[in-house]
Design a protein around this motif. Structure first.
Motif, PDB file in Angstrom:
ATOM      1  N   GLY A 119      32.766-116.055 -91.300  1.00 32.62           N
ATOM      2  CA  GLY A 119      33.301-117.249 -90.653  1.00 32.62           C
ATOM      3  C   GLY A 119      34.124-116.873 -89.434  1.00 32.62           C
ATOM      4  N   PRO A 120      34.824-117.841 -88.822  1.00 25.70           N
ATOM      5  CA  PRO A 120      35.614-117.544 -87.618  1.00 25.70           C
ATOM      6  C   PRO A 120      36.625-116.430 -87.814  1.00 25.70           C
ATOM      7  CG  PRO A 120      35.375-119.906 -87.868  1.00 25.70           C
ATOM      8  CD  PRO A 120      34.793-119.296 -89.112  1.00 25.70           C
ATOM      9  N   THR A 121      37.345-116.402 -88.948  1.00 25.50           N
ATOM     10  CA  THR A 121      38.345-115.357 -89.161  1.00 25.50           C
ATOM     11  C   THR A 121      37.701-113.980 -89.233  1.00 25.50           C
ATOM     12  OG1 THR A 121      39.820-116.878 -90.339  1.00 25.50           O
ATOM     13  CG2 THR A 121      40.178-114.527 -90.678  1.00 25.50           C
ATOM     14  N   GLY A 122      36.609-113.861 -89.991  1.00 23.95           N
ATOM     15  CA  GLY A 122      35.927-112.585 -90.097  1.00 23.95           C
ATOM     16  C   GLY A 122      35.382-112.113 -88.758  1.00 23.95           C
ATOM     17  N   VAL A 123      34.805-113.030 -87.987  1.00 20.78           N
ATOM     18  CA  VAL A 123      34.263-112.691 -86.671  1.00 20.78           C
ATOM     19  C   VAL A 123      35.378-112.233 -85.741  1.00 20.78           C
ATOM     20  CG1 VAL A 123      33.242-113.715 -84.593  1.00 20.78           C
ATOM     21  CG2 VAL A 123      32.203-114.114 -86.835  1.00 20.78           C
ATOM     22  N   GLU A 124      36.506-112.946 -85.759  1.00 17.95           N
ATOM     23  CA  GLU A 124      37.619-112.573 -84.880  1.00 17.95           C
ATOM     24  C   GLU A 124      38.204-111.222 -85.259  1.00 17.95           C
ATOM     25  OE1 GLU A 124      38.930-117.176 -83.794  1.00 17.95           O
ATOM     26  OE2 GLU A 124      39.917-116.096 -85.418  1.00 17.95           O
ATOM     27  N   LEU A 125      38.336-110.945 -86.555  1.00 14.49           N
ATOM     28  CA  LEU A 125      38.836-109.638 -86.994  1.00 14.49           C
ATOM     29  C   LEU A 125      37.877-108.522 -86.595  1.00 14.49           C
ATOM     30  CD1 LEU A 125      40.197-110.467 -90.568  1.00 14.49           C
ATOM     31  CD2 LEU A 125      41.553-109.673 -88.627  1.00 14.49           C
ATOM     32  N   ALA A 126      36.593-108.722 -86.839  1.00 12.02           N
ATOM     33  CA  ALA A 126      35.604-107.692 -86.512  1.00 12.02           C
ATOM     34  C   ALA A 126      35.585-107.410 -85.012  1.00 12.02           C
ATOM     35  CB  ALA A 126      34.222-108.129 -86.994  1.00 12.02           C
ATOM     36  N   GLY A 127      35.583-108.468 -84.210  1.00  8.35           N
ATOM     37  CA  GLY A 127      35.589-108.278 -82.769  1.00  8.35           C
ATOM     38  C   GLY A 127      36.843-107.577 -82.274  1.00  8.35           C
ATOM     39  N   ALA A 128      37.985-107.916 -82.864  1.00  5.16           N
ATOM     40  CA  ALA A 128      39.247-107.311 -82.436  1.00  5.16           C
ATOM     41  C   ALA A 128      39.295-105.831 -82.789  1.00  5.16           C
ATOM     42  CB  ALA A 128      40.419-108.045 -83.085  1.00  5.16           C
ATOM     43  N   ILE A 129      38.811-105.449 -83.973  1.00  2.26           N
ATOM     44  CA  ILE A 129      38.798-104.025 -84.341  1.00  2.26           C
ATOM     45  C   ILE A 129      37.831-103.258 -83.438  1.00  2.26           C
ATOM     46  CG2 ILE A 129      38.242-102.354 -86.151  1.00  2.26           C
ATOM     47  CD1 ILE A 129      39.135-104.393 -88.204  1.00  2.26           C
ATOM     48  N   GLY A 130      36.653-103.840 -83.189  1.00  2.54           N
ATOM     49  CA  GLY A 130      35.705-103.183 -82.302  1.00  2.54           C
ATOM     50  C   GLY A 130      36.260-102.995 -80.908  1.00  2.54           C
ATOM     51  N   GLU A 131      36.921-104.003 -80.402  1.00  2.00           N
ATOM     52  CA  GLU A 131      37.504-103.930 -79.066  1.00  2.00           C
ATOM     53  C   GLU A 131      38.666-102.944 -79.013  1.00  2.00           C
ATOM     54  OE1 GLU A 131      38.056-107.483 -76.118  1.00  2.00           O
ATOM     55  OE2 GLU A 131      39.868-107.322 -77.337  1.00  2.00           O
ATOM     56  N   MET A 132      39.531-102.994 -80.006  1.00  2.00           N
ATOM     57  CA  MET A 132      40.700-102.107 -80.017  1.00  2.00           C
ATOM     58  C   MET A 132      40.279-100.650 -80.117  1.00  2.00           C
ATOM     59  SD  MET A 132      44.078-102.276 -82.475  1.00  2.00           S
ATOM     60  CE  MET A 132      43.129-102.146 -84.008  1.00  2.00           C
ATOM     61  N   SER A 133      39.291-100.343 -80.955  1.00  2.00           N
ATOM     62  CA  SER A 133      38.876 -98.959 -81.144  1.00  2.00           C
ATOM     63  C   SER A 133      38.219 -98.394 -79.885  1.00  2.00           C
ATOM     64  CB  SER A 133      37.920 -98.852 -82.329  1.00  2.00           C
ATOM     65  OG  SER A 133      36.745 -99.611 -82.106  1.00  2.00           O
ATOM     66  N   ARG A 134      37.514 -99.221 -79.138  1.00  2.00           N
ATOM     67  CA  ARG A 134      36.774 -98.726 -77.986  1.00  2.00           C
ATOM     68  C   ARG A 134      37.576 -98.728 -76.693  1.00  2.00           C
ATOM     69  NH1 ARG A 134      33.793 -99.747 -81.819  1.00  2.00           N
ATOM     70  NH2 ARG A 134      31.638 -99.043 -82.071  1.00  2.00           N
ATOM     71  N   TYR A 135      38.525 -99.626 -76.564  1.00  2.00           N
ATOM     72  CA  TYR A 135      39.233 -99.738 -75.295  1.00  2.00           C
ATOM     73  C   TYR A 135      40.709 -99.349 -75.358  1.00  2.00           C
ATOM     74  CZ  TYR A 135      35.059-102.357 -73.995  1.00  2.00           C
ATOM     75  OH  TYR A 135      33.763-102.729 -73.752  1.00  2.00           O
ATOM     76  N   THR A 136      41.343 -99.577 -76.492  1.00  2.00           N
ATOM     77  CA  THR A 136      42.782 -99.309 -76.591  1.00  2.00           C
ATOM     78  C   THR A 136      43.061 -97.937 -77.184  1.00  2.00           C
ATOM     79  OG1 THR A 136      43.218-101.667 -76.872  1.00  2.00           O
ATOM     80  CG2 THR A 136      44.975-100.154 -77.486  1.00  2.00           C
ATOM     81  N   LEU A 137      42.482 -97.666 -78.341  1.00  2.00           N
ATOM     82  CA  LEU A 137      42.806 -96.428 -79.058  1.00  2.00           C
ATOM     83  C   LEU A 137      42.058 -95.219 -78.531  1.00  2.00           C
ATOM     84  CD1 LEU A 137      42.842 -97.787 -82.732  1.00  2.00           C
ATOM     85  CD2 LEU A 137      44.743 -97.579 -81.122  1.00  2.00           C
ATOM     86  N   ALA A 138      40.980 -95.429 -77.812  1.00  2.00           N
ATOM     87  CA  ALA A 138      40.163 -94.297 -77.347  1.00  2.00           C
ATOM     88  C   ALA A 138      40.954 -93.342 -76.470  1.00  2.00           C
ATOM     89  CB  ALA A 138      38.943 -94.819 -76.592  1.00  2.00           C
ATOM     90  N   ARG A 139      41.988 -93.831 -75.801  1.00  2.00           N
ATOM     91  CA  ARG A 139      42.772 -92.982 -74.902  1.00  2.00           C
ATOM     92  C   ARG A 139      43.932 -92.290 -75.591  1.00  2.00           C
ATOM     93  NH1 ARG A 139      43.932 -97.411 -70.265  1.00  2.00           N
ATOM     94  NH2 ARG A 139      44.328 -98.664 -72.119  1.00  2.00           N
ATOM     95  N   ASP A 140      44.184 -92.655 -76.841  1.00  2.00           N
ATOM     96  CA  ASP A 140      45.419 -92.198 -77.481  1.00  2.00           C
ATOM     97  C   ASP A 140      45.236 -91.086 -78.503  1.00  2.00           C
ATOM     98  OD1 ASP A 140      46.581 -94.136 -75.960  1.00  2.00           O
ATOM     99  OD2 ASP A 140      46.932 -95.537 -77.606  1.00  2.00           O
ATOM    100  N   PHE A 141      44.006 -90.816 -78.924  1.00  2.00           N
ATOM    101  CA  PHE A 141      43.774 -89.809 -79.950  1.00  2.00           C
ATOM    102  C   PHE A 141      43.059 -88.600 -79.353  1.00  2.00           C
ATOM    103  CE2 PHE A 141      44.576 -93.602 -82.357  1.00  2.00           C
ATOM    104  CZ  PHE A 141      45.208 -93.157 -83.511  1.00  2.00           C
ATOM    105  N   ARG A 142      43.268 -87.423 -79.951  1.00  2.00           N
ATOM    106  CA  ARG A 142      42.719 -86.181 -79.428  1.00  2.00           C
ATOM    107  C   ARG A 142      41.652 -85.572 -80.331  1.00  2.00           C
ATOM    108  NH1 ARG A 142      44.596 -88.465 -76.092  1.00  2.00           N
ATOM    109  NH2 ARG A 142      46.361 -88.018 -74.700  1.00  2.00           N
ATOM    110  N   ARG A 143      41.819 -85.639 -81.638  1.00  2.00           N
ATOM    111  CA  ARG A 143      40.905 -84.977 -82.557  1.00  2.00           C
ATOM    112  C   ARG A 143      39.755 -85.884 -83.001  1.00  2.00           C
ATOM    113  NH1 ARG A 143      44.037 -81.849 -87.189  1.00  2.00           N
ATOM    114  NH2 ARG A 143      41.910 -81.092 -87.479  1.00  2.00           N
ATOM    115  N   ILE A 144      39.953 -87.186 -82.903  1.00  2.00           N
ATOM    116  CA  ILE A 144      38.891 -88.124 -83.267  1.00  2.00           C
ATOM    117  C   ILE A 144      38.496 -88.931 -82.042  1.00  2.00           C
ATOM    118  CG2 ILE A 144      39.630 -88.336 -85.675  1.00  2.00           C
ATOM    119  CD1 ILE A 144      40.899 -91.060 -84.872  1.00  2.00           C
TER     120      ILE A 144
END
Length: 434
Positions: free
Chosen positions: A164-189
């Motif tokens: 539903g809307p909540t699941g879609v919003e959570l999934a999209g937010a995790i996908g976006e955060m992992s690819r655009y926000t966190l990608a610059r902050d970690f070194r080993r992963i």
């Protein structure tokens, strides 16, 4: 003597009912809620995904209603409702009423498996949002210090149950955060390799939207790396994974957005309820044989307009709350009651940055313009100028920088010296006379 209106629940329905009764002549209002704050739930997923802080989407109920001299606010929990004697028993005592408004909202439904909640929290409260944020961010931190590939993969896999809307919003937010926000902050992963899996029991996600719009949302999710598993019924959830029949996904972080059920207070007090525990209401939102008792929001089953229950959305709760308040005022002035009519302003869901879908009647659109529409509507419905101002600033900053400002892992344990405190407690207990 003034007419006393008792409201249980300070959510969207209860708060708008109270506002509609504010400063009404000859009426006193008491609103009781378990929390001291009103929460704007449509943006709760943004707190869970570190986009906003809890204070951005919540405000003290006392502060919101402080301008109405006839409204009293109490913090407490309803234990039982005694319709015959027109009173409600709370954890702090008993309150009598002339009119009662029940708007206690809904909780997540685990379809008879309440034990799954420990491993897959839902998203209805600030506490749940901060716990989800802790689990998601902690999973990346855990993966950063693990060298074994399979174990690392488990921590970089996120499963959201419910399309539903909540699941879609959570999934999209995790996908976006992992690819655009966190990608610059970690070194080993490499957070860009994160697996986000959205599990839906039905044949497609977003069944309340048209097939065309749901398909657009699915494509936008896939662009963010989200895998969509439809026609997949969850059969077990534990600390290490999620099972769908013979299929098993190894994950350290599962989130639940698969269904809701109304607060138990309606069913436990003998009111007529449907299969999801919602109280069956009359055309004027009252309950049968008790015209002075109203039910609104997620807790109400209203079928008199479309022959199907209205969805548990913010617009429904807002309009029902206002209707009940106005109905009470009109009745006390001698005017007859009318039937509640819901005005459907459409529905929308956001998938991520510059991605959203909107349906307003036959008018459907998606993409950047839909996303901007989603932003404007949600900012408009936020409570208070301060919240609107800071949310706009936060969203603008995140849009320009791809950063999220609330990425804090807040542990549950608050004591700094837990071990020493426990040892002192044991020593003290041993010294106590027997």
């Amino acid at each position: 003597m003034a007419t006393h209106v008792l409201i249980i629940g300070g959510g969207i329905a209860g708060l708008n009912a109270a506002k509609s009764l504010g400063d009404a002549a000859g009426i006193t209002v008491t609103i009781v809620d378990r929390q001291n704050h009103h929460l704007f739930q449509p943006l709760l997923y943004q707190v869970a995904m570190a986009g906003l802080s809890p204070a951005d989407i919540a405000a003290p109920i006392r502060s919101i209603l402080s301008g109405f001299s006839n409204i009293h606010v109490l913090q407490g929990e309803a234990r039982s409702i005694k319709l015959d004697c027109a009173c409600v028993e709370f954890d702090f005592g008993v309150l009598h009423y002339d009119y009662l408004v029940i708007a206690c909202g809904a909780t997540h439904s685990y379809f008879g498996h309440a034990e799954w909640e420990e491993f897959a929290p839902g998203l209805k409260t600030v506490a749940q949002a901060t716990e989800i944020r802790r689990r998601v961010l902690a999973a990346f931190e855990q993966a950063e210090r693990i060298e074994e590939p399979d174990e690392q993969k488990k921590y970089l896999t996120f499963v959201i149950v419910g399309g539903g809307p909540t699941g879609v919003e959570l999934a999209g937010a995790i996908g976006e955060m992992s690819r655009y926000t966190l990608a610059r902050d970690f070194r080993r992963i490499n957070p860009r390799l994160t697996r986000v899996i959205l599990v839906e029991a039905g044949p497609r996600i977003l069944p309340m939207f048209s097939e065309e719009q749901a398909g657009r949302a699915a494509r936008d999710l896939e662009k963010l790396g989200v895998q969509i598993w439809t026609s997949s019924i969850v059969t077990n959830v534990d600390a290490n994974g999620v099972e769908m029949g013979d299929e098993r996904i190894q994950t350290a972080t599962a989130l639940w957005a698969a269904g809701t059920e109304a607060s138990e207070i309606g069913r436990s007090n003998g009111m007529p309820v449907d299969g999801r525990g919602r109280v069956i209401v009359e055309p004027d939102l009252s309950i049968a044989d008790h015209s002075n008792v109203f039910v609104a929001g997620d807790q109400a089953c209203f079928t008199h307009q479309t022959d199907r229950p209205l969805q548990g959305t913010a617009p429904v709760a807002l309009q029902q709350g206002r209707f009940i308040g106005k109905t009470i005022v009109q009745e006390l002035s001698g005017k007859p009651r009318t039937q509640f009519q819901f005005f459907d302003k459409g529905q929308m869901a956001t998938i991520g940055r510059s991605r959203a879908i909107v349906e307003i009647g036959r008018f459907k659109f998606a993409g950047w313009f839909a996303w901007v529409t989603w932003l404007i509507v949600h900012i408009y419905y936020l409570t208070g100028f301060k919240n609107r101002f800071f949310v706009v600033l936060q969203w603008a900053w995140s849009y320009m920088t791809f950063r999220r400002g609330a990425r804090l892992i807040v542990e549950k344990e608050w004591r700094m010296n837990q071990l020493e405190s426990e040892e002192m407690l044991v020593d003290t207990t041993d010294d106590m006379p027997r």
